[in-house]
Scaffold this motif. Structure first.
Motif, PDB file in Angstrom:
ATOM      1  N   THR A  13     -11.419  -4.412  -2.371  1.00  0.00           N
ATOM      2  CA  THR A  13     -11.300  -4.286  -0.920  1.00  0.00           C
ATOM      3  C   THR A  13      -9.843  -4.513  -0.536  1.00  0.00           C
ATOM      4  OG1 THR A  13     -11.830  -6.632  -0.618  1.00  0.00           O
ATOM      5  CG2 THR A  13     -13.646  -5.079  -0.477  1.00  0.00           C
ATOM      6  N   GLY A  14      -9.543  -4.193   0.706  1.00  0.00           N
ATOM      7  CA  GLY A  14      -8.183  -4.410   1.199  1.00  0.00           C
ATOM      8  C   GLY A  14      -7.518  -3.107   1.605  1.00  0.00           C
ATOM      9  N   ALA A  15      -6.487  -3.255   2.436  1.00  0.00           N
ATOM     10  CA  ALA A  15      -5.781  -2.095   2.971  1.00  0.00           C
ATOM     11  C   ALA A  15      -4.509  -1.780   2.209  1.00  0.00           C
ATOM     12  CB  ALA A  15      -5.433  -2.342   4.436  1.00  0.00           C
ATOM     13  N   SER A  16      -4.284  -2.417   1.064  1.00  0.00           N
ATOM     14  CA  SER A  16      -3.014  -2.235   0.363  1.00  0.00           C
ATOM     15  C   SER A  16      -2.810  -0.788  -0.086  1.00  0.00           C
ATOM     16  CB  SER A  16      -2.948  -3.174  -0.843  1.00  0.00           C
ATOM     17  OG  SER A  16      -4.049  -2.951  -1.713  1.00  0.00           O
ATOM     18  N   ALA A  17      -3.860  -0.145  -0.588  1.00  0.00           N
ATOM     19  CA  ALA A  17      -3.731   1.249  -1.011  1.00  0.00           C
ATOM     20  C   ALA A  17      -3.442   2.157   0.178  1.00  0.00           C
ATOM     21  CB  ALA A  17      -4.996   1.708  -1.728  1.00  0.00           C
ATOM     22  N   ALA A  18      -4.107   1.922   1.302  1.00  0.00           N
ATOM     23  CA  ALA A  18      -3.848   2.719   2.501  1.00  0.00           C
ATOM     24  C   ALA A  18      -2.431   2.507   3.008  1.00  0.00           C
ATOM     25  CB  ALA A  18      -4.858   2.362   3.589  1.00  0.00           C
ATOM     26  N   ILE A  19      -1.932   1.281   2.944  1.00  0.00           N
ATOM     27  CA  ILE A  19      -0.595   0.988   3.442  1.00  0.00           C
ATOM     28  C   ILE A  19       0.471   1.695   2.611  1.00  0.00           C
ATOM     29  CG2 ILE A  19       1.111  -0.848   3.731  1.00  0.00           C
ATOM     30  CD1 ILE A  19      -1.241  -2.716   4.434  1.00  0.00           C
TER      31      ILE A  19
END
Length: 259
Positions: free
Chosen positions: A143-149
């Motif tokens: 989970t997390g937004a790191s890939a999107a960022i």
């Protein structure tokens, strides 16, 4: 340098001035969603709800991962501080939103996140002997937004032709992913690759079709004006576009034998 300054700083700032806070509404909603889900996850009842809605692992059925991926983007990773990544998340979404709009920003963010999630399954299937991941990585919560960022930064840098932005926001993440080849690091590499391909395909095609070829102006036929007859004088157009008169055959010929 000046070109990048206009595209990455001056242009978005001008759009923000014109649109006001609504110009970064998606970035604000994404930031608020991360904060809200983080705080809700800290409660006894909220932890179970967030887990059911957003927990993605490679050992799950694919349909379940696809169903949970949109929510998982805004759930902070358990091993990373939620508050420290908020400025980076806001900047990535705000810059992309001002440059490309809300729909394009959401599509790119989801596409790179989904590519990283599915790419992790492929790498786990390959195994560590084939430059993949060990089997135990399938049980890691993803989970997390790191890939999107990092994907949004890569997309923006390539689409706007901003090498300094790419160097500052993407290269450091890629270097860390290569140095520590874990599940998150491999997903970041996949996200950056997919984001760059999307930027080249979409904006490269637009740039090729938006500008007409230089020879188009030379191939355009010159304007031809119709010949008109006025007071016994025919009008004809010269090569330089000017009009000149010539006498007609009947009214201008004084050697008519019938006269």
């Amino acid at each position: 340098m000046l070109h990048e300054w206009r595209n990455v700083v001056a242009g978005p700032c001008r759009k923000l001035w014109e649109r006001g806070p609504l110009g970064v509404s998606l970035a604000v909603l994404a930031t608020v969603a991360v904060i809200g889900l983080h705080e809700f996850q800290q409660t006894a009842s909220g932890a179970g709800v967030v887990r059911v809605l957003s927990e993605v692992r490679a050992d799950q059925p694919v349909w379940l991962s696809l169903l949970r991926t949109p929510v998982s983007v805004f759930v902070p990773a358990a091993d990373l501080p939620a508050w420290g990544g908020l400025p980076r998340l806001f900047l990535a979404f705000a810059l992309a939103e001002l440059a490309f709009g809300r729909v394009r920003t959401l599509v790119v963010a989801y596409a790179v996140t989904l590519a990283g999630t599915l790419g992790a399954r492929v790498m786990i299937a390959l195994g560590p002997d084939r430059l993949g991941l060990p089997a135990e990585a399938a049980h890691t919560v993803d989970t997390g937004a790191s890939a999107a960022i990092v994907g949004l930064f890569a997309y923006t840098a390539v689409a706007l032709r901003a090498p300094l932005l790419f160097l500052a926001a993407v290269v450091s993440t890629v270097a860390g992913s290569i140095a520590e080849p874990n599940l998150a690091g491999r997903e970041h590499l996949v996200a950056v690759t997919v984001a760059m391909i999307l930027a080249v395909v979409l904006h490269g095609r637009r740039g090729a079709t938006a500008t007409p070829p230089a020879s188009a102006a030379h191939d355009t036929p010159p304007c031809q004006y119709p010949l008109t007859e006025s007071d016994g004088v025919d009008q004809e157009v010269g090569h330089d576009g000017s009009r000149r008169g010539r006498p007609t055959g009947r009214r201008g010929d004084r050697s008519d034998p019938d006269r």
